[in-house]
Design an enzyme around this catalytic site. Sequence first.
Site, mmCIF file in Angstrom:
data_model
loop_
_atom_site.group_PDB
_atom_site.id
_atom_site.type_symbol
_atom_site.label_atom_id
_atom_site.label_comp_id
_atom_site.label_asym_id
_atom_site.label_seq_id
_atom_site.Cartn_x
_atom_site.Cartn_y
_atom_site.Cartn_z
ATOM 1 N N GLU A 80 13.823 -43.492 10.167
ATOM 2 C CA GLU A 80 13.440 -42.426 9.227
ATOM 3 C C GLU A 80 13.166 -43.009 7.843
ATOM 4 O O GLU A 80 13.653 -42.497 6.833
ATOM 5 C CB GLU A 80 14.536 -41.358 9.130
ATOM 6 C CG GLU A 80 14.929 -40.731 10.457
ATOM 7 C CD GLU A 80 16.002 -39.656 10.317
ATOM 8 O OE1 GLU A 80 16.226 -39.162 9.182
ATOM 9 O OE2 GLU A 80 16.613 -39.297 11.337
ATOM 10 N N GLU A 101 23.916 -38.336 13.333
ATOM 11 C CA GLU A 101 24.742 -38.571 12.147
ATOM 12 C C GLU A 101 26.237 -38.347 12.423
ATOM 13 O O GLU A 101 26.980 -37.804 11.617
ATOM 14 C CB GLU A 101 24.248 -37.717 10.974
ATOM 15 C CG GLU A 101 22.823 -38.100 10.581
ATOM 16 C CD GLU A 101 22.219 -37.260 9.462
ATOM 17 O OE1 GLU A 101 22.828 -36.245 9.075
ATOM 18 O OE2 GLU A 101 21.122 -37.610 8.994
#
Length: 588
Positions: A465, A363
């Site tokens: 995800e 991220e």
Amino acid sequence: MDETYIPMNRNLKPLHSNSMNANAVRPLQFLSRNSTRRVTLAFSLWASFLVLGPLLVASYDGPLYDHTAYSECKSQPEKALYKGGILKSHAVNRIGVSASNANSESLILNDLTQDTIYSFSSWVKIKGEGADSAVIRASLKTENKTYYCIGTVLAKRGCWSFLKGGFVLSSPSNFSVLFLQNPDKRNVSIEIASTSVQPFTEEQWRTSQQYMINSQRKRAVTIHVSDGHGEGLQGAAIDIKQVSKDFPFGSAIAQTILGNLAYQNWFIKRFNAAVFENELKWNATEPEQGKVSYTIPDQMLRFVRANQIIARGHNIVWEDPKYIPAWVSNLTGPELQLAVNSRIQSLLNKYKEEFIHWDVSNEMLHFDFYEQRLGPNATLHFCKAAHKLDPLATLFMNDFNVVETCSDINSTVDIYISRLRELERDGVSMDGIGLEGHFDVPNPPLIRATIDRLATLGLPIWLTEVDISNTLDKEQQAIYLEEVLREGFSHPSVNGIMLWTALHPNGCYRMCLTDNNFQNLPAGDVVDKLLKEWQTGEIEGETDEHGSYSFRGFLGEYQISVKYGNRTANSTISLCRGAETKHYNIQI
């Protein structure tokens, strides 16, 4: 998020009435672009069309989706996709936009219908001295709702950039305004060209998906059965069973799967890929400085190995300060660098060649804990160290809100591409595109358009995800999950899909597939339905007068049994992606 007011001036002349163009199918329109990758794809699709085309044309009369996309800035815009779609032969109207100092290019759209899927694209260029580049966001305002972002592009001065997105209306609209503007309100003016709005019915959208599945996820096979002299044997009985799948489809697992036979059996019956939800993360393996333990991930790795399941490595470091070990948060300078070096060496020496991927700096588009403290080249260092220690693993840039929405300014598709190119220029082998896929309400044409643009980089793309917001009821979660999974599996550039559905006693992160007794919830029913749909069922047949038997099957491994009189033969074949019919000879 700022809301821009669009004056709904009904005296403006509309660009079109929304009539569908139901001319003959143009299945290869998008294959005319000059690109080696597109030529390869073109050949594959053309070969498949020769097989499937007559059936498709006989049952379908409408447009096929055009996957063409660009990530480079061009001196001149390319031609409009679908020849402009419903904007054919219309000039672009310009409308003043209040609450903004920037100019805006806008289109009037009449008679848009509910549930129709609209693919939107345009070439965009900025002018003026306000900036050399600016994010341009496309939005849509109807009579009763504003869709804040249906596509973005980082537009530049002096060249044309390609914006691609789309929208699906939750209610019909007689009068809508599609507008492009800079959300930062920079002093730039916007110029657009080769704009297109192409509608698809749900049937047409699904037909395009199925066409890509047939051409990219399946392959034609011919089995030749002969005797010891090479003579073809007519009437030989053939039984064909798919025993493994080529496409990785899996889910996150947690340590809760250890010792839980019911959970393990449920999982291995469905999935051929896994990722550890939290157990490899730094705060799990070294919660206190110097006290490193891999006991739990070792046990989880033994489980996936024993069941021939591949696993992703998630993650080496996480840039979000909330998920950094407390003791690491207090380190600075050389001490922090030493700790990170130790983490990378420990983890990758331990698990070299065990995981197919590593999410390196998780991220990093949204957070920069390490780069703030170690300098702007911190990620560069992490990637180089990881590649040196585990050179066969693919290193991924993994982030959220890239494919889920285009309203997050930190993770637009251009920001993602730009960051990858920066690392590439600095000599980093960041070779994988990880799209987390934590969706609220999915926007299918935006998902597809975003992947189209990322696919221009030629790197493997994974949905890593996937889940749906738990603010929705379980039935709605299932509906949206099916939309996302169909988009991923049908896109030729997506190489794998992972669900974020690890089961805990108190539930899952946002979406569960089963209850605690492993009875399917609606989302689990969707997964089972698609798993069955995307697998070749058992096939029984007989060889023809040439001693041959042909079929189309999903990519993967097959067991083939042949019986002729009192003679039998067994063989295993493997189908990988390819345009040509695969031929196998079995002697009996």
